[in-house]
Design a protein around this motif. Structure first.
Motif, PDB file in Angstrom:
ATOM      1  N   GLU A 147     -16.524   7.968   7.760  1.00 11.98           N
ATOM      2  CA  GLU A 147     -17.261   6.935   8.071  1.00 11.98           C
ATOM      3  C   GLU A 147     -17.611   7.006   9.710  1.00 11.98           C
ATOM      4  O   GLU A 147     -18.638   6.932   9.883  1.00 11.98           O
ATOM      5  CB  GLU A 147     -16.614   5.646   7.655  1.00 11.98           C
ATOM      6  CG  GLU A 147     -16.870   5.032   6.353  1.00 11.98           C
ATOM      7  CD  GLU A 147     -15.945   4.087   5.818  1.00 11.98           C
ATOM      8  OE1 GLU A 147     -15.502   3.280   6.724  1.00 11.98           O
ATOM      9  OE2 GLU A 147     -16.152   3.703   4.760  1.00 11.98           O
ATOM     10  N   GLN A 179     -11.098   8.169   4.458  1.00 11.46           N
ATOM     11  CA  GLN A 179     -12.462   7.615   4.555  1.00 11.46           C
ATOM     12  C   GLN A 179     -13.005   6.933   5.635  1.00 11.46           C
ATOM     13  O   GLN A 179     -14.179   7.270   5.948  1.00 11.46           O
ATOM     14  CB  GLN A 179     -11.951   6.434   3.272  1.00 11.46           C
ATOM     15  CG  GLN A 179     -13.370   5.545   3.047  1.00 11.46           C
ATOM     16  CD  GLN A 179     -14.445   6.530   2.349  1.00 11.46           C
ATOM     17  OE1 GLN A 179     -13.950   7.433   1.829  1.00 11.46           O
ATOM     18  NE2 GLN A 179     -15.612   6.202   2.633  1.00 11.46           N
ATOM     19  N   ARG A 180     -11.981   6.505   6.561  1.00 10.95           N
ATOM     20  CA  ARG A 180     -12.458   5.755   7.883  1.00 10.95           C
ATOM     21  C   ARG A 180     -12.831   6.993   8.718  1.00 10.95           C
ATOM     22  O   ARG A 180     -13.560   6.798   9.594  1.00 10.95           O
ATOM     23  CB  ARG A 180     -11.192   5.169   8.464  1.00 10.95           C
ATOM     24  CG  ARG A 180     -10.769   3.971   7.844  1.00 10.95           C
ATOM     25  CD  ARG A 180      -9.656   3.206   8.541  1.00 10.95           C
ATOM     26  NE  ARG A 180      -9.311   2.056   7.880  1.00 10.95           N
ATOM     27  CZ  ARG A 180      -8.854   1.021   8.242  1.00 10.95           C
ATOM     28  NH1 ARG A 180      -8.639   1.083   9.813  1.00 10.95           N
ATOM     29  NH2 ARG A 180      -8.589  -0.077   7.706  1.00 10.95           N
ATOM     30  N   MET A 193       0.844  -1.199   0.202  1.00  6.44           N
ATOM     31  CA  MET A 193       0.036  -0.089  -0.068  1.00  6.44           C
ATOM     32  C   MET A 193       0.765   1.116  -0.056  1.00  6.44           C
ATOM     33  O   MET A 193       1.774   1.640   0.896  1.00  6.44           O
ATOM     34  CB  MET A 193      -0.733  -0.196   1.193  1.00  6.44           C
ATOM     35  CG  MET A 193      -1.989   1.047   1.495  1.00  6.44           C
ATOM     36  SD  MET A 193      -2.805   1.047   2.748  1.00  6.44           S
ATOM     37  CE  MET A 193      -4.306   0.180   1.947  1.00  6.44           C
ATOM     38  N   GLU A 244      -2.302   6.009  -0.947  1.00  5.67           N
ATOM     39  CA  GLU A 244      -3.396   4.782  -0.535  1.00  5.67           C
ATOM     40  C   GLU A 244      -3.822   4.874   0.892  1.00  5.67           C
ATOM     41  O   GLU A 244      -4.949   4.792   1.019  1.00  5.67           O
ATOM     42  CB  GLU A 244      -3.167   3.604  -1.114  1.00  5.67           C
ATOM     43  CG  GLU A 244      -3.245   3.750  -2.736  1.00  5.67           C
ATOM     44  CD  GLU A 244      -2.649   2.101  -3.285  1.00  5.67           C
ATOM     45  OE1 GLU A 244      -1.977   1.348  -2.393  1.00  5.67           O
ATOM     46  OE2 GLU A 244      -3.064   1.719  -4.381  1.00  5.67           O
ATOM     47  N   TRP A 245      -2.728   5.037   1.373  1.00  6.93           N
ATOM     48  CA  TRP A 245      -2.901   4.816   3.108  1.00  6.93           C
ATOM     49  C   TRP A 245      -3.447   6.071   3.621  1.00  6.93           C
ATOM     50  O   TRP A 245      -4.463   6.159   4.446  1.00  6.93           O
ATOM     51  CB  TRP A 245      -1.513   4.726   3.639  1.00  6.93           C
ATOM     52  CG  TRP A 245      -1.668   4.742   5.099  1.00  6.93           C
ATOM     53  CD1 TRP A 245      -1.756   3.520   6.034  1.00  6.93           C
ATOM     54  CD2 TRP A 245      -1.465   5.782   6.101  1.00  6.93           C
ATOM     55  NE1 TRP A 245      -1.840   3.793   7.292  1.00  6.93           N
ATOM     56  CE2 TRP A 245      -1.345   5.236   7.384  1.00  6.93           C
ATOM     57  CE3 TRP A 245      -0.943   6.968   5.923  1.00  6.93           C
ATOM     58  CZ2 TRP A 245      -1.309   5.948   8.565  1.00  6.93           C
ATOM     59  CZ3 TRP A 245      -0.737   7.768   7.222  1.00  6.93           C
ATOM     60  CH2 TRP A 245      -0.960   7.322   8.334  1.00  6.93           C
ATOM     61  N   LYS A 246      -3.210   7.216   3.006  1.00  4.00           N
ATOM     62  CA  LYS A 246      -3.883   8.503   3.403  1.00  4.00           C
ATOM     63  C   LYS A 246      -5.209   8.526   2.953  1.00  4.00           C
ATOM     64  O   LYS A 246      -6.054   8.975   3.918  1.00  4.00           O
ATOM     65  CB  LYS A 246      -2.872   9.475   2.703  1.00  4.00           C
ATOM     66  CG  LYS A 246      -3.196  11.190   3.245  1.00  4.00           C
ATOM     67  CD  LYS A 246      -2.266  11.944   2.544  1.00  4.00           C
ATOM     68  CE  LYS A 246      -2.613  13.416   3.079  1.00  4.00           C
ATOM     69  NZ  LYS A 246      -1.715  14.498   2.565  1.00  4.00           N
ATOM     70  N   GLN A 247      -5.572   8.178   1.786  1.00  2.44           N
ATOM     71  CA  GLN A 247      -7.054   8.046   1.439  1.00  2.44           C
ATOM     72  C   GLN A 247      -7.710   7.327   2.407  1.00  2.44           C
ATOM     73  O   GLN A 247      -8.990   7.620   2.674  1.00  2.44           O
ATOM     74  CB  GLN A 247      -7.064   7.719  -0.173  1.00  2.44           C
ATOM     75  CG  GLN A 247      -6.572   8.839  -1.108  1.00  2.44           C
ATOM     76  CD  GLN A 247      -6.613   8.203  -2.397  1.00  2.44           C
ATOM     77  OE1 GLN A 247      -6.546   6.985  -2.750  1.00  2.44           O
ATOM     78  NE2 GLN A 247      -6.255   9.168  -3.550  1.00  2.44           N
ATOM     79  N   ASP A 248      -7.188   5.763   2.629  1.00  2.82           N
ATOM     80  CA  ASP A 248      -7.933   4.890   3.378  1.00  2.82           C
ATOM     81  C   ASP A 248      -8.216   5.741   5.077  1.00  2.82           C
ATOM     82  O   ASP A 248      -9.331   5.470   5.549  1.00  2.82           O
ATOM     83  CB  ASP A 248      -7.028   3.598   3.732  1.00  2.82           C
ATOM     84  CG  ASP A 248      -7.927   2.583   4.267  1.00  2.82           C
ATOM     85  OD1 ASP A 248      -9.040   2.526   4.194  1.00  2.82           O
ATOM     86  OD2 ASP A 248      -7.480   2.119   5.449  1.00  2.82           O
ATOM     87  N   LEU A 249      -7.345   6.430   5.464  1.00  6.77           N
ATOM     88  CA  LEU A 249      -7.462   7.156   6.685  1.00  6.77           C
ATOM     89  C   LEU A 249      -8.509   8.180   6.618  1.00  6.77           C
ATOM     90  O   LEU A 249      -9.335   8.160   7.235  1.00  6.77           O
ATOM     91  CB  LEU A 249      -5.885   7.692   7.207  1.00  6.77           C
ATOM     92  CG  LEU A 249      -5.915   8.537   8.386  1.00  6.77           C
ATOM     93  CD1 LEU A 249      -6.250   7.271   9.576  1.00  6.77           C
ATOM     94  CD2 LEU A 249      -4.664   8.914   8.779  1.00  6.77           C
TER      95      LEU A 249
END
Length: 60
Positions: free
Chosen positions: A16, A12-13, A1, A5-10
């Protein structure tokens, strides 16, 4: 990753989590509102029984 991508995932979390909290708060507020509406309906019923059900007393 990758880092991006890690930043986008963070992000997104976090979104949410905020959405969940808003929904939870809205649910608890709605519960309080339904209790208040029940009290208002009881008061309306008591007032109608006190004043009477004639059309001259009822406002539309």
């Amino acid at each position: 990753m990758t880092k991006n991508e890690w930043k986008q995932d963070l992000e997104q979390r976090e979104l949410e989590k905020k959405a969940y909290n808003r929904g939870y708060r809205a649910g608890t507020n709605a519960e309080g509102v339904t209790e208040a509406l029940k009290r208002v309906e009881l008061l309306e019923t008591a007032l109608l029984e006190f004043v009477g059900y004639e059309d001259e007393w009822l406002q539309t």
